[in-house]
Design a protein around this motif. Structure first.
Motif, PDB file in Angstrom:
ATOM      1  N   SER A  57       3.229  -7.015  -8.729  1.00  0.00           N
ATOM      2  CA  SER A  57       3.285  -5.624  -9.156  1.00  0.00           C
ATOM      3  C   SER A  57       4.293  -5.455 -10.288  1.00  0.00           C
ATOM      4  N   GLN A  58       3.907  -4.694 -11.308  1.00  0.00           N
ATOM      5  CA  GLN A  58       4.828  -4.372 -12.401  1.00  0.00           C
ATOM      6  C   GLN A  58       5.248  -2.916 -12.342  1.00  0.00           C
ATOM      7  N   ASN A  59       4.802  -2.217 -11.303  1.00  0.00           N
ATOM      8  CA  ASN A  59       5.151  -0.814 -11.132  1.00  0.00           C
ATOM      9  C   ASN A  59       6.189  -0.671 -10.020  1.00  0.00           C
ATOM     10  N   PHE A  60       7.450  -0.629 -10.417  1.00  0.00           N
ATOM     11  CA  PHE A  60       8.511  -0.501  -9.428  1.00  0.00           C
ATOM     12  C   PHE A  60       9.718   0.163 -10.070  1.00  0.00           C
ATOM     13  N   GLU A  61      10.529   0.786  -9.257  1.00  0.00           N
ATOM     14  CA  GLU A  61      11.746   1.420  -9.739  1.00  0.00           C
ATOM     15  C   GLU A  61      12.941   0.493  -9.618  1.00  0.00           C
TER      16      GLU A  61
ATOM     17  N   ILE B 258     -11.040 -13.307  -6.316  1.00  0.00           N
ATOM     18  CA  ILE B 258     -10.664 -12.049  -5.675  1.00  0.00           C
ATOM     19  C   ILE B 258      -9.136 -11.992  -5.580  1.00  0.00           C
ATOM     20  N   GLU B 259      -8.539 -10.975  -6.184  1.00  0.00           N
ATOM     21  CA  GLU B 259      -7.085 -10.854  -6.203  1.00  0.00           C
ATOM     22  C   GLU B 259      -6.696  -9.384  -6.026  1.00  0.00           C
ATOM     23  N   PRO B 260      -6.463  -8.952  -4.783  1.00  0.00           N
ATOM     24  CA  PRO B 260      -6.021  -7.574  -4.563  1.00  0.00           C
ATOM     25  C   PRO B 260      -4.795  -7.266  -5.409  1.00  0.00           C
ATOM     26  N   GLU B 261      -4.751  -6.074  -5.972  1.00  0.00           N
ATOM     27  CA  GLU B 261      -3.703  -5.720  -6.928  1.00  0.00           C
ATOM     28  C   GLU B 261      -2.357  -5.441  -6.260  1.00  0.00           C
ATOM     29  N   ASN B 262      -1.300  -5.742  -7.017  1.00  0.00           N
ATOM     30  CA  ASN B 262       0.065  -5.319  -6.666  1.00  0.00           C
ATOM     31  C   ASN B 262       0.491  -5.707  -5.259  1.00  0.00           C
TER      32      ASN B 262
ATOM     33  N   GLY C 267      -7.311  -6.135   1.066  1.00  0.00           N
ATOM     34  CA  GLY C 267      -8.228  -7.252   0.861  1.00  0.00           C
ATOM     35  C   GLY C 267      -9.674  -6.829   0.996  1.00  0.00           C
ATOM     36  N   TYR C 268      -9.957  -6.056   2.028  1.00  0.00           N
ATOM     37  CA  TYR C 268     -11.331  -5.594   2.278  1.00  0.00           C
ATOM     38  C   TYR C 268     -11.829  -4.724   1.124  1.00  0.00           C
ATOM     39  N   ASN C 269     -11.027  -3.758   0.703  1.00  0.00           N
ATOM     40  CA  ASN C 269     -11.453  -2.837  -0.349  1.00  0.00           C
ATOM     41  C   ASN C 269     -11.652  -3.555  -1.680  1.00  0.00           C
ATOM     42  N   CYS C 270     -10.794  -4.524  -1.977  1.00  0.00           N
ATOM     43  CA  CYS C 270     -10.930  -5.284  -3.215  1.00  0.00           C
ATOM     44  C   CYS C 270     -12.241  -6.067  -3.223  1.00  0.00           C
TER      45      CYS C 270
END
Length: 262
Positions: free
Chosen positions: A186-190, A221-225, A244-247
Motif C-alpha cells: 500500500s502507498q496510501n498511508f499517513e 491475482i494480487e489483492p490491492e494494498n 481475496g475473494y472479491n479480487c
C-alpha cells in the motif's frame, strides 16, 4: 470435445507467503471453485504452503478459514525466551497431524510442492514428498519469530527468504499457471508504525523478484494494498478472506476465458 479439453487441461496454482494475509488465498480458492476451475498442481511458500496443503487434502476454503480462526497458534505457552525464535511450532505441528492423519505430501489429493530455505547451505529446498507436517513447519518458520526447524541434519526456515513466489516447480507440470500474491504494498498511508517496518521492508525487497515471475502466470491475482494488514493480524482474518475473494471475482471473466475456454 470442448469439455474433454477442459478436463485434461493442467492448471498449476502458485501461492505466495504472507502470514495471516495468506487467508486471502482462501478467498481466491473459493472464487475459483465457484467458477469450476480444477487445479492440477500447487506450489506454495509459508502461508501459501499451508493453505495449499489443506486445499490439496480436500478441505473446502470455508473449512480452512474456520480452522485458522479457531486454532490458537500463538499462545503464551509457546514462548521460547532466549532461544533462536520467540515461539516454538508445536502448536502448528499438533494441528497438522490432527487434520492430516497420513502426514504425507504424496498422499495429498493434488500434487503439492512446499518451499523452504536451507539456512545452513543458503539454498532453496522444494519438498514434494515425505513428512508433510515437517515441510509445512519449515516453510512457515519466520526468522526471529519461530524457532528454526531441523530436518535431515540441516536447519530450515521460511521459504520466503529465498522464494516467496515459487512458480518454478509448476513450469514443467502445467499448461496454465494461476499466480496469487498477497503482499501488494500500500502507498496510501499517513504513518508507518515501527512494528510494520520489518514486514514492509521484507516485502519491498521481494517485490522485484515476484514481478520477474509474473510473466510465467497466465492469470495473476494480487489483492490491492494488502500491506495494511499485519502478518499476524488475526483480528482481520474475515476481511482479508473477503479481499481475496472479491479480487478474484472481479477477474472472473478473464479467468473463465483463459482457464475454461481451451
Amino acid at each position: 470435445m470442448l469439455s474433454f479439453a477442459r478436463h485434461m487441461l493442467k492448471i498449476g496454482l502458485v501461492l505466495s507467503g504472507g502470514g495471516v494475509r495468506g487467508m486471502a488465498h482462501l478467498g481466491v480458492l473459493k472464487a475459483l471453485d465457484e467458477l469450476g476451475v480444477e487445479i492440477s498442481a500447487i506450489s506454495g511458500t509459508s502461508a501459501g504452503a499451508i493453505v495449499g496443503a489443506f486445499y490439496s487434502a480436500g478441505y473446502k476454503p470455508e473449512e480452512i478459514l474456520n480452522i485458522a480462526k479457531t486454532q490458537k497458534f500463538f499462545g503464551f505457552s509457546n514462548l521460547l525466551f532466549g532461544k533462536a525464535g520467540l515461539f516454538n511450532m508445536q502448536a502448528f505441528e499438533s494441528v497438522y497431524k490432527n487434520y492430516f492423519p497420513h502426514n504425507s505430501i504424496e498422499k495429498l489429493n493434488i500434487p503439492m510442492t512446499i518451499t523452504a530455505t536451507d539456512i545452513v547451505k543458503g539454498e532453496i529446498h522444494y519438498f514434494s514428498k515425505g513428512d508433510l507436517s515437517k515441510a509445512l513447519l519449515a516453510s512457515s518458520c519466520v526468522p526471529l519469530v519461530f524457532e528454526p526447524v531441523k530436518i535431515e541434519n540441516t536447519i530450515m526456515m521460511d521459504g520466503g527468504i529465498l522464494n516467496n513466489f515459487p512458480v518454478e516447480p509448476l513450469l514443467s507440470k502445467s499448461d496454465l499457471i494461476i499466480g496469487v500474491n498477497v503482499n501488494a504494498i500500500s502507498q496510501n498511508f499517513e504513518q508507518i508504525h515501527m512494528k510494520d517496518m520489518l514486514d514492509r521492508s521484507f516485502h519491498i525487497a521481494m517485490k522485484g523478484a515476484i514481478q520477474d515471475k509474473v510473466k510465467y502466470c497466465n492469470v495473476f491475482i494480487e489483492p490491492e494494498n494488502m500491506s495494511r494488514f499485519g502478518m499476524f493480524d488475526l483480528s482481520k482474518i474475515d476481511e482479508i478472506y473477503s479481499e481475496g475473494y472479491n479480487c478474484a471475482k472481479r477477474l472472473s471473466n478473464d479467468i473463465k476465458q483463459i482457464c475454461l475456454s481451451k
